[in-house]
Design an enzyme around this catalytic site. Structure first.
Site, PDB file in Angstrom:
ATOM      1  N   GLY A 101       3.637  -2.687   0.367  1.00 57.64           N
ATOM      2  CA  GLY A 101       2.177  -2.808   0.232  1.00 57.64           C
ATOM      3  C   GLY A 101       1.648  -4.140   0.711  1.00 57.64           C
ATOM      4  N   GLY A 103       0.844  -7.307   0.202  1.00 60.04           N
ATOM      5  CA  GLY A 103       1.094  -8.298  -0.838  1.00 60.04           C
ATOM      6  C   GLY A 103       0.252  -9.542  -0.665  1.00 60.04           C
ATOM      7  CG  ASP A 136       2.396 -17.736  -2.603  1.00 59.94           C
ATOM      8  OD1 ASP A 136       2.404 -16.851  -1.725  1.00 59.94           O
ATOM      9  OD2 ASP A 136       2.664 -18.927  -2.365  1.00 59.94           O
ATOM     10  NE  ARG A 201       0.545  -2.773   7.318  1.00 58.25           N
ATOM     11  CZ  ARG A 201       0.906  -3.991   7.694  1.00 58.25           C
ATOM     12  NH1 ARG A 201       2.161  -4.221   8.027  1.00 58.25           N
ATOM     13  NH2 ARG A 201       0.036  -4.969   7.712  1.00 58.25           N
ATOM     14  CG  ASP A 269       7.404  -3.243   6.199  1.00 56.33           C
ATOM     15  OD1 ASP A 269       8.553  -2.974   6.579  1.00 56.33           O
ATOM     16  OD2 ASP A 269       7.044  -4.398   5.916  1.00 56.33           O
ATOM     17  CG  ASN A 270       6.443  -5.700   9.595  1.00 56.56           C
ATOM     18  OD1 ASN A 270       5.546  -5.674   8.749  1.00 56.56           O
ATOM     19  ND2 ASN A 270       7.478  -6.508   9.523  1.00 56.56           N
TER      20      ASN A 270
END
Ligand code: AMP
Ligand code: MG
Length: 516
Positions: A101, A103, A136, A201, A269-270
């Site tokens: 997801g 992030g 983060d 994606r 995912d890319n």
């Protein structure tokens, strides 16, 4: 007030989690989660692409407004914007990784420009989302600058890519262990606003299939075809669509090979469903030709994502997408046909690309040997790929001189050691050229349209980063200028120079980790 018109179909057509719960978690049953970007302390616009701002009908004055800065650093949404993170999964380095997801990417909505074009806006590094896991949600200046520059450079090379509107320093620091060696340090943070017609994606489909969420998968497929592939319809729409995804993916990787680009992290995912270059991380540009090279230190041992493997990895990734589509495709065979179309397209485009790169008008069977041989020689003699093809264009058929290629060699000794072999090859090459109706001038012109003079060499991007860390943004400007016309001859010599020796083992120049 900045005026942008939005039509947010992804969140309009697909279910999302609107609780605003920011806790890291799995989000079954939805395709996205509403999130607000986390405000930053002292945003500062470092760079922007005027071409992309024009796509959004924004003037230079708009870009320099307070509204712009506040919106594109995530401090304040503009009217019509809706911010959210999307849910996707992925195969990372060959293994199913489950839910990943957005992030640290937060979409701001789908802007519609005056021509009716849809441009989704997405901040990268704008704070935590439910998909941040233990990280983060932020991004450091060095990787953001690399993404900003490379997106625009790739576009001007004529290669499909997500674009970059702006690069904004957050005025905050981010802790990163750049080489995963136990030496974390604070680095300046930044946010890039990425722009693309769609950020969907392969992994957006995979996660739904892995959860058995067939209806949702069908919805995502319907939205993708209707919104992003409006030309496709009729009874064979799924087959036609998958075939086109395969075709675009094949064309994309051939384009990467043409210019010597190594993506570095071709996880599913890319992989963009539109066949765009997406997610610029530890990517790199080939200096001395080496098909087995990857800039990604995380992939050093396995070497899954090297230059040459990008074609087979693209197919493997499409196979994973096909797996995910099994329950919504009318039959498995249409998926197989799509994959077969990938193979055909790949071969045809590879041939056409090589034909053009070498200035040939047509590829003959015997040419395969000629081409393979020189790539092998270039590898062994560590010849610079970009410089070689520009120099090859200058070869005169009547007087082919190896010295014309000297500039492409990094080392004297290797030049001397291989000069006989290269001379023999050059003789074969000009003999081959003699078989076609052509002139040196015409061939040179054609070759220089497909062999760039300027590519964003790793050491150049690193120099721009080093300067930006010292508040000097001039190199970003100069690189953007060069990137706008990469096939032209008149690019400042310091921006087309081969990799200098100091950059051979310098972090950021030849070695990049996923830490960003
Ligand atoms: P990437 O390697 O950039 O393709 O990222 C893989 C996954 O890790 C994606 O789900 C990203 O959103 C996530 N990710 C990477 N870096 C961060 C970060 N600093 N904070 C939150 N998520 C991240
Ligand atoms: Mg990614």
């Amino acid at each position: 007030m900045l005026q942008l018109k939005f039509d947010n179909r992804f969140i309009g057509d697909l279910p999302g989690d609107e609780t605003g719960n920011m806790q890291s978690r799995h989000t079954p049953g939805v395709c996205w989660a509403a999130v607000n970007p986390t405000p930053v302390a002292r945003p500062r616009l470092l760079a922007y692409s005027s071409e992309v701002s024009q796509l959004l009908n924004l003037t230079d004055q708009d870009v320099h407004s307070d509204d712009f800065l506040a919106a594109f650093c995530g401090n304040r949404l503009l009217p019509g914007m809706r911010s959210y993170a999307t849910c996707y999964g992925g195969h990372q380095f060959g293994n199913w990784a489950g839910q990943l997801g957005d992030g640290r990417a937060i979409a701001l909505g789908e802007a519609i420009n005056k021509n009716g074009e849809r441009w989704e806006l997405q901040l990268k590094g704008a704070g935590m989302t439910p998909y941040s896991r233990r990280a983060d949600g932020r991004a450091v200046l060095r990787s953001s600058l690399r993404e900003f520059l490379c997106s625009e450079a790739m576009h001007h090379l004529g290669i499909p890519t997500t674009r970059a509107l702006s690069l904004i320093a957050t005025g905050e620091t981010v802790m990163r262990d750049m080489f995963y060696d136990g030496n974390p340090a604070l680095e300046p943070g930044a946010i890039v606003c990425r722009v693309a017609p769609s950020f969907i994606r392969f992994g957006n489909f995979e996660i739904l299939a892995s959860r058995g969420e067939r209806e949702l998968l069908q919805n995502l497929l319907d939205l993708t075809i209707a919104r992003d592939f409006p030309q496709i319809g009729g009874p064979n729409r799924v087959a036609d669509w998958f075939r086109l995804v395969c075709e675009r993916t094949a064309k994309l990787v051939v384009e990467w090979l043409r210019v010597g680009f190594v993506h570095g992290v071709m996880n599913t995912d890319n992989m963009s469903i539109l066949g765009l270059t997406i997610d610029y991380g530890p990517y790199g540009w080939m200096d001395n030709f080496d098909p087995g090279w990857t800039p990604n230190t995380t992939d050093e041992d396995w070497r899954r994502y090297t230059l040459a493997k990008q074609t087979s990895v693209a197919r493997w990734n499409l196979e994973r997408l096909a797996d995910a589509l099994e329950t919504v495709a009318p039959s498995r065979s249409i998926l197989g046909e799509g994959l077969a179309h990938f193979d055909t397209t790949l071969q045809a485009n590879l041939s056409a690309m090589l034909t053009a790169k070498f200035g040939l008008l047509q590829l003959k069977d015997e040419d395969a040997g000629l081409i393979e041989e020189v790539f092998e020689l270039m590898h062994r003699a560590q010849v610079d790929m970009t410089e070689f093809f520009r120099a090859l264009a200058d070869i005169r058929q009547q007087s082919p001189a190896l010295s014309a290629l000297r500039s492409a060699f990094y080392q004297d000794a290797l030049y001397q050691d291989h000069s006989e072999l290269f001379e023999a090859w050059l003789a074969r090459y000009v003999a081959r050229l003699a078989l076609q109706q052509d002139t040196d001038e015409a061939r040179r012109h054609r070759m220089n349209l497909v062999n760039p003079r300027f590519v964003l060499r790793n050491y150049l991007a690193q120099q721009a980063i080093d300067a930006a860390m010292n508040d000097d943004l001039s190199l970003i400007d100069r690189l953007m200028q060069a990137a706008r016309h990469p096939y032209d001859e008149d690019i400042p010599a310091d921006l087309t120079a081969k990799r200098p020796d100091w950059a051979i083992n310098k972090p950021g120049c030849s070695m990049l980790s996923c830490s960003s």
